[in-house]
Write an enzyme that holds these catalytic residues in place. Structure first.
Site, mmCIF file in Angstrom:
data_model
loop_
_atom_site.group_PDB
_atom_site.id
_atom_site.type_symbol
_atom_site.label_atom_id
_atom_site.label_comp_id
_atom_site.label_asym_id
_atom_site.label_seq_id
_atom_site.Cartn_x
_atom_site.Cartn_y
_atom_site.Cartn_z
ATOM 1 N N ASP A 11 -8.345 1.331 3.576
ATOM 2 C CA ASP A 11 -7.335 1.195 4.639
ATOM 3 C C ASP A 11 -7.752 1.992 5.871
ATOM 4 O O ASP A 11 -7.763 1.487 6.988
ATOM 5 C CB ASP A 11 -5.973 1.703 4.145
ATOM 6 C CG ASP A 11 -5.555 1.046 2.849
ATOM 7 O OD1 ASP A 11 -5.311 -0.164 2.868
ATOM 8 O OD2 ASP A 11 -5.501 1.749 1.813
ATOM 9 N N GLU A 29 -13.361 -3.640 0.515
ATOM 10 C CA GLU A 29 -13.390 -4.520 1.690
ATOM 11 C C GLU A 29 -14.446 -4.086 2.712
ATOM 12 O O GLU A 29 -15.313 -4.870 3.087
ATOM 13 C CB GLU A 29 -11.992 -4.507 2.334
ATOM 14 C CG GLU A 29 -11.913 -5.334 3.581
ATOM 15 C CD GLU A 29 -10.500 -5.705 3.990
ATOM 16 O OE1 GLU A 29 -9.620 -5.843 3.119
ATOM 17 O OE2 GLU A 29 -10.283 -5.866 5.198
HETATM 18 O O1 TRH Z 1 -12.471 2.615 -0.805
HETATM 19 P P1 TRH Z 1 -12.351 1.199 -1.142
HETATM 20 O O2 TRH Z 1 -12.279 0.878 -2.552
HETATM 21 O O3 TRH Z 1 -11.125 0.575 -0.392
HETATM 22 C C1 TRH Z 1 -10.237 -0.340 -0.990
HETATM 23 C C2 TRH Z 1 -10.346 -1.704 -0.422
HETATM 24 O O4 TRH Z 1 -10.302 -1.723 0.985
HETATM 25 C C3 TRH Z 1 -9.253 -2.558 -0.985
HETATM 26 O O5 TRH Z 1 -9.294 -3.825 -0.402
HETATM 27 C C4 TRH Z 1 -7.920 -1.910 -0.714
HETATM 28 O O6 TRH Z 1 -6.930 -2.657 -1.262
HETATM 29 C C5 TRH Z 1 -7.930 -0.538 -1.304
HETATM 30 O O7 TRH Z 1 -8.987 0.231 -0.767
HETATM 31 C C6 TRH Z 1 -6.626 0.194 -1.050
HETATM 32 O O8 TRH Z 1 -13.632 0.414 -0.548
HETATM 33 P P2 TRH Z 1 -14.025 0.018 0.935
HETATM 34 O O9 TRH Z 1 -13.087 -0.985 1.493
HETATM 35 O O10 TRH Z 1 -15.413 -0.336 0.877
HETATM 36 O O11 TRH Z 1 -13.871 1.355 1.784
HETATM 37 C C7 TRH Z 1 -14.774 2.415 1.674
HETATM 38 C C8 TRH Z 1 -14.988 3.053 3.033
HETATM 39 O O12 TRH Z 1 -15.688 4.272 2.868
HETATM 40 C C9 TRH Z 1 -15.829 2.194 3.955
HETATM 41 O O13 TRH Z 1 -15.362 2.321 5.281
HETATM 42 C C10 TRH Z 1 -17.223 2.816 3.857
HETATM 43 C C11 TRH Z 1 -16.854 4.255 3.696
HETATM 44 N N1 TRH Z 1 -17.860 5.111 3.092
HETATM 45 C C12 TRH Z 1 -18.411 6.128 3.859
HETATM 46 O O14 TRH Z 1 -18.078 6.247 5.048
HETATM 47 N N2 TRH Z 1 -19.312 6.981 3.286
HETATM 48 C C13 TRH Z 1 -19.717 6.853 2.004
HETATM 49 O O15 TRH Z 1 -20.559 7.655 1.531
HETATM 50 C C14 TRH Z 1 -19.170 5.787 1.222
HETATM 51 C C15 TRH Z 1 -19.618 5.610 -0.193
HETATM 52 C C16 TRH Z 1 -18.231 4.944 1.796
#
Ligand code: TRH
Length: 381
Positions: free
Chosen positions: A17, A277
């Site tokens: 989010d 996402e």
């Molecule tokens: O963290 P998530 O599992 O988020 C999820 C999904 O958005 C899902 O649809 C939603 O319903 C739920 O949250 C509540 O995975 P996502 O979407 O990939 O988000 C991870 C974020 O973290 C993304 O912006 C990339 C960032 N990130 C970093 O900045 N540094 C890191 O080292 C890593 C591993 C990720």
């Protein structure tokens, strides 16, 4: 035209989010010169993505975005503020009642948008941009990100693909980046990143990589899969920087990276395991083969969404590669043994690599979300 934007983000769990809204807010400022305020109900989580932020500061400015603490509890009524020209409730979060009043009180009421979760399902095309009747003369619309021209597109910074290709064509830049993170893979090993939810498939996948005749260097930032990894390695507590060798597999624990560095990690790897996402979309912009751990939902509702994406993504692949890819993704997303599907997938490698780049090129011809939002507002006024 410089408009004011309020983006409301309620952090439900994980980083998706805030990851999406923070990226969008930055882009509206940097690429469209908009005045953006991001309301966040969990500044601790925000600070993971923006380490220079202060979790105790109620109002702070980063990358030109005003980040405002959003106190959602009944004991903390919403601070009285002027409502913005455009108001985005991210992922159907509930706007404060007195803020909705302020939206309606304006001479020209605010444009109210609900930014929805990403889905590749067919029905999204027909629902993007639909109005939803609201009391008090307000107009609210559904804004759906997506993979087709009928949707609002995906988040993609203006020069992202060029920057990524430049980086990938510059071995010294890659080396410098990996060195900075203390990553020193053996010359011929393939580099793989792993960001996923808890997953019973992990042990069979790692067993296969450890027994393979090709070496793998697996990079793991903090995430919910760590417990499974600890179990497979037989260690109680994994910490950042730890490295373990098991057969042909070297496992290295990384710190949580900034979004910019996480992109570079995806660009540097030969294969990325991503989730949710935002990392899922970033893996597609990396132009490399990837494996998606979709956010699990009740009654396996997520499998339909997984298949909807696979239907689009597999277009243009040979039947053998398409079958191998689907089997691999299904095994990972339903906790099955990965041995067979991993071996089958490896045979498809050259085709899969070329397809990943072609898919990125095709998708990047689409509008990006921030531009689509600005256009939506301009048409509406
Ligand atoms: O963290 P998530 O599992 O988020 C999820 C999904 O958005 C899902 O649809 C939603 O319903 C739920 O949250 C509540 O995975 P996502 O979407 O990939 O988000 C991870 C974020 O973290 C993304 O912006 C990339 C960032 N990130 C970093 O900045 N540094 C890191 O080292 C890593 C591993 C990720």
């Amino acid at each position: 035209m410089r408009a004011s934007w309020d983006i409301f983000c309620s952090v439900i769990d994980n980083f998706g989010d805030i990851g999406v809204t923070w990226r969008l807010a930055r882009q509206l400022v940097a690429e469209h010169d908009q005045a953006v305020r991001l309301w966040v109900d969990d500044l601790e989580t925000f600070c993971r993505l923006c380490p220079q932020a202060n979790p105790l500061e109620a109002r702070q400015v980063h990358a030109g975005v005003t980040v405002q603490r959003w106190l959602q509890h009944a004991s903390h009524p919403h601070q009285p503020v002027d409502a913005a020209d455009v108001v985005i409730e991210a992922f159907a979060c509930q706007l404060p009642e007195d803020y909705i009043d302020a939206m309606a009180r304006r001479a020209r009421p605010s444009l109210w948008l609900n930014l929805e979760y990403l889905s590749a399902e067919d029905w999204v095309d027909g629902c993007h941009g639909l109005p939803s009747l609201q009391p008090r003369g307000l107009q609210k619309y559904f804004f759906f990100p997506g993979f087709t021209p009928q949707t609002g597109g995906l988040l993609r910074e203006a020069n992202l693909i060029e920057e990524r290709r430049r980086f990938q064509q510059d071995p010294a830049a890659r080396q410098l980046f990996l060195n900075r993170l203390g990553i020193r893979p053996h010359k011929n090993s393939r580099l793989v990143s792993l960001f996923a939810y808890e997953n019973k498939s992990l042990s069979s996948w790692l067993n296969t990589l450890a027994a393979d005749n090709k070496a793998t260097h697996l990079l793991v930032p903090p995430g919910r899969i760590i417990a499974n990894l600890q179990e497979w390695l037989g260690v109680k507590q994994l910490s950042e920087g730890d490295q373990y060798q098991r057969g042909a597999l070297n496992v290295q624990l990384l710190p949580f990276l900034s979004q910019q560095d996480y992109d570079r990690l995806l660009w540097s790897c030969d294969f990325n395991v991503v989730r949710g996402e935002d990392s899922f979309v970033r893996a597609q912009w990396a132009g490399k083969p990837f494996l998606w751990h979709i956010y699990p939902q009740q009654n396996n509702a997520h499998i339909e969404k997984l298949d909807a994406f696979l239907r689009l993504y597999c277009q243009g692949l040979s039947p053998a590669t398409s079958t191998a890819l689907q089997a691999h993704w299904h095994a990972w997303n339903s906790g099955q043994n990965m041995a067979q599907s991993e071996q089958a997938l490896e045979k498809t490698w050259p085709e899969l690599e070329a397809h990943s780049e072609a898919w990125c090129t095709k998708l990047s011809a689409q509008i990006n979300i921030s531009t689509a939002l600005v256009q939506f507002f301009r048409k509406w006024i």
